[in-house]
Design a protein around this motif. Structure first.
Motif, mmCIF file in Angstrom:
data_model
loop_
_atom_site.group_PDB
_atom_site.id
_atom_site.type_symbol
_atom_site.label_atom_id
_atom_site.label_comp_id
_atom_site.label_asym_id
_atom_site.label_seq_id
_atom_site.Cartn_x
_atom_site.Cartn_y
_atom_site.Cartn_z
ATOM 1 N N UNK A 1 48.451 52.118 41.706
ATOM 2 C CA UNK A 1 47.527 51.198 42.389
ATOM 3 C C UNK A 1 46.160 51.206 41.714
ATOM 4 N N UNK A 2 45.664 52.397 41.384
ATOM 5 C CA UNK A 2 44.370 52.496 40.700
ATOM 6 C C UNK A 2 44.448 51.811 39.342
ATOM 7 N N UNK A 3 45.532 52.057 38.609
ATOM 8 C CA UNK A 3 45.745 51.418 37.304
ATOM 9 C C UNK A 3 45.716 49.897 37.436
ATOM 10 N N UNK A 4 46.421 49.366 38.423
ATOM 11 C CA UNK A 4 46.502 47.915 38.614
ATOM 12 C C UNK A 4 45.140 47.321 38.947
ATOM 13 N N UNK A 5 44.407 47.977 39.839
ATOM 14 C CA UNK A 5 43.084 47.490 40.229
ATOM 15 C C UNK A 5 42.123 47.508 39.040
ATOM 16 N N UNK A 6 42.116 48.617 38.308
ATOM 17 C CA UNK A 6 41.198 48.756 37.171
ATOM 18 C C UNK A 6 41.467 47.707 36.108
ATOM 19 N N UNK A 7 42.729 47.552 35.706
ATOM 20 C CA UNK A 7 43.059 46.593 34.656
ATOM 21 C C UNK A 7 42.794 45.153 35.103
ATOM 22 N N UNK A 8 43.052 44.862 36.384
ATOM 23 C CA UNK A 8 42.799 43.513 36.897
ATOM 24 C C UNK A 8 41.303 43.205 36.909
ATOM 25 N N UNK A 9 40.498 44.140 37.428
ATOM 26 C CA UNK A 9 39.049 43.928 37.511
ATOM 27 C C UNK A 9 38.440 43.794 36.120
ATOM 28 N N UNK A 10 38.829 44.667 35.189
ATOM 29 C CA UNK A 10 38.295 44.602 33.837
ATOM 30 C C UNK A 10 38.705 43.312 33.134
ATOM 31 N N UNK A 11 39.910 42.849 33.371
ATOM 32 C CA UNK A 11 40.370 41.599 32.742
ATOM 33 C C UNK A 11 39.496 40.428 33.176
ATOM 34 N N UNK A 12 39.154 40.384 34.463
ATOM 35 C CA UNK A 12 38.300 39.316 34.994
ATOM 36 C C UNK A 12 36.887 39.427 34.419
ATOM 37 N N UNK A 13 36.334 40.633 34.421
ATOM 38 C CA UNK A 13 34.971 40.840 33.903
ATOM 39 C C UNK A 13 34.880 40.442 32.439
ATOM 40 N N UNK A 14 35.847 40.894 31.646
ATOM 41 C CA UNK A 14 35.836 40.587 30.214
ATOM 42 C C UNK A 14 36.020 39.089 29.979
ATOM 43 N N UNK B 1 33.241 34.120 27.992
ATOM 44 C CA UNK B 1 32.829 32.727 28.152
ATOM 45 C C UNK B 1 31.309 32.612 28.235
ATOM 46 N N UNK B 2 30.673 33.546 28.945
ATOM 47 C CA UNK B 2 29.212 33.516 29.093
ATOM 48 C C UNK B 2 28.509 33.664 27.757
ATOM 49 N N UNK B 3 29.111 34.423 26.840
ATOM 50 C CA UNK B 3 28.511 34.631 25.520
ATOM 51 C C UNK B 3 28.941 33.569 24.500
ATOM 52 N N UNK B 4 29.631 32.549 24.961
ATOM 53 C CA UNK B 4 29.951 31.410 24.097
ATOM 54 C C UNK B 4 31.078 31.604 23.111
ATOM 55 N N UNK B 5 31.990 32.532 23.402
ATOM 56 C CA UNK B 5 33.086 32.788 22.462
ATOM 57 C C UNK B 5 34.140 31.678 22.473
ATOM 58 N N UNK B 6 33.998 30.727 23.379
ATOM 59 C CA UNK B 6 34.924 29.596 23.388
ATOM 60 C C UNK B 6 34.877 28.837 22.064
#
Length: 288
Positions: free
Chosen positions: A114-127, A132-137
């Protein structure tokens, strides 16, 4: 000693085989109920927070490894989906494999899973949103996708069996490889050495494990049995999870494929992001 190693291998391999076949079959049956058209609609929606949630759901219900994620990413870019949402899927898809996460829960425990799933999900969203905010599109190349076909699934036991057999051909060998490595470590590597070298006091092992995991290309399916043995022998959970996340989140074959659709600066940032996610996640596991 070798007889003990063989017995250990048979024990680990048998447990993984039963779990893998049963879980894969059930998941393939359940996937027939997933409304992929609606998921795709939400992925393209104006509400990016909701779209990010559905990107994680889509990543979870599509059991892809890091390399097979790329064609789906290209298809999403072709459909002009928001860049941040595509990145959320890119980072989360390899690390949120439903079959392997379920096996992880049985082998390593549900708290860790559960901790693994939460951490990877949250980091994926943040990254994803940070890129996108830094214009890498602007670092996405114009790529024409060929050979990719979307399929709609219907409830079919035979089809689920075929999907399970197909998944076994691509993933099961890595499970067996992991079982073999785990058995060798269990029987031949001294417990005191692992506990002393990779124990909880050696925090510096975490970033090293995160960096080493990428070129090793140890798939998540292989890491589960290896991790079980390493933890049992005294290796700290932090470096184990850092190695697991980095090896699943990025690999040399995937980086090569990414170079065909991303410019150099985005590829480098992708690898650095995976290492950062793995390292920070490892330290979080130290704390909990």
């Amino acid at each position: 000693m070798w007889l003990e190693t063989f017995k250990s291998f048979l024990s680990i391999a048998l447990e993984l085989t039963v779990l893998f076949v049963a879980i894969s079959f059930v998941i393939n049956l359940l996937q027939s109920y997933v409304p992929y058209e609606k998921v795709e609609k939400y992925l393209s929606g104006k509400n990016k927070g909701l779209a990010a949630v559905f990107a994680l759901i889509f990543a979870f219900i599509t059991p892809f490894c890091s390399c097979s994620t790329i064609p789906v990413v290209v298809n999403m870019l072709k459909k002009k989906m928001p860049f941040s949402i595509v990145m959320v899927f890119l980072f989360s898809s390899p690390v949120l494999d439903p079959t392997i996460i379920t096996i992880m829960g049985v082998i390593l425990g549900w708290k860790v899973t559960i901790i693994y799933t939460i951490i990877t999900a949250v980091f994926s969203v943040i990254i994803g949103f940070t890129l996108e905010a830094f214009g890498f599109e602007k670092s996405v190349k114009n790529v024409v996708m060929t050979g990719y076909k979307e399929e709609s699934k219907k409830f079919d036991v035979r089809a689920a069996l075929r999907e399970t057999l197909g998944l076994m051909k691509s993933v099961y060998p890595y499970l067996i490889l992991g079982a073999a490595i785990g058995a060798i470590i269990h029987s031949l590597v001294p417990t005191n050495w692992i506990a002393g070298t990779f124990g909880s006091d050696n925090w510096w092992i975490v970033p090293i494990a995160a960096i080493v995991g990428i070129p090793l290309y140890i798939r998540l399916s292989s890491m589960i049995p290896i991790s079980q043995v390493l933890i049992a022998k005294g290796m700290a959970l932090g470096p184990v999870m850092a190695l697991m996340i980095s090896s699943a989140g990025a690999s040399l074959p995937e980086v090569v494929l990414l170079k065909s659709i991303f410019k150099k600066e985005l590829v480098i940032t992708f690898v650095a992001s995976v290492i950062t996610m793995s390292t920070v996640s490892g330290f979080i596991f130290y704390l909990v």
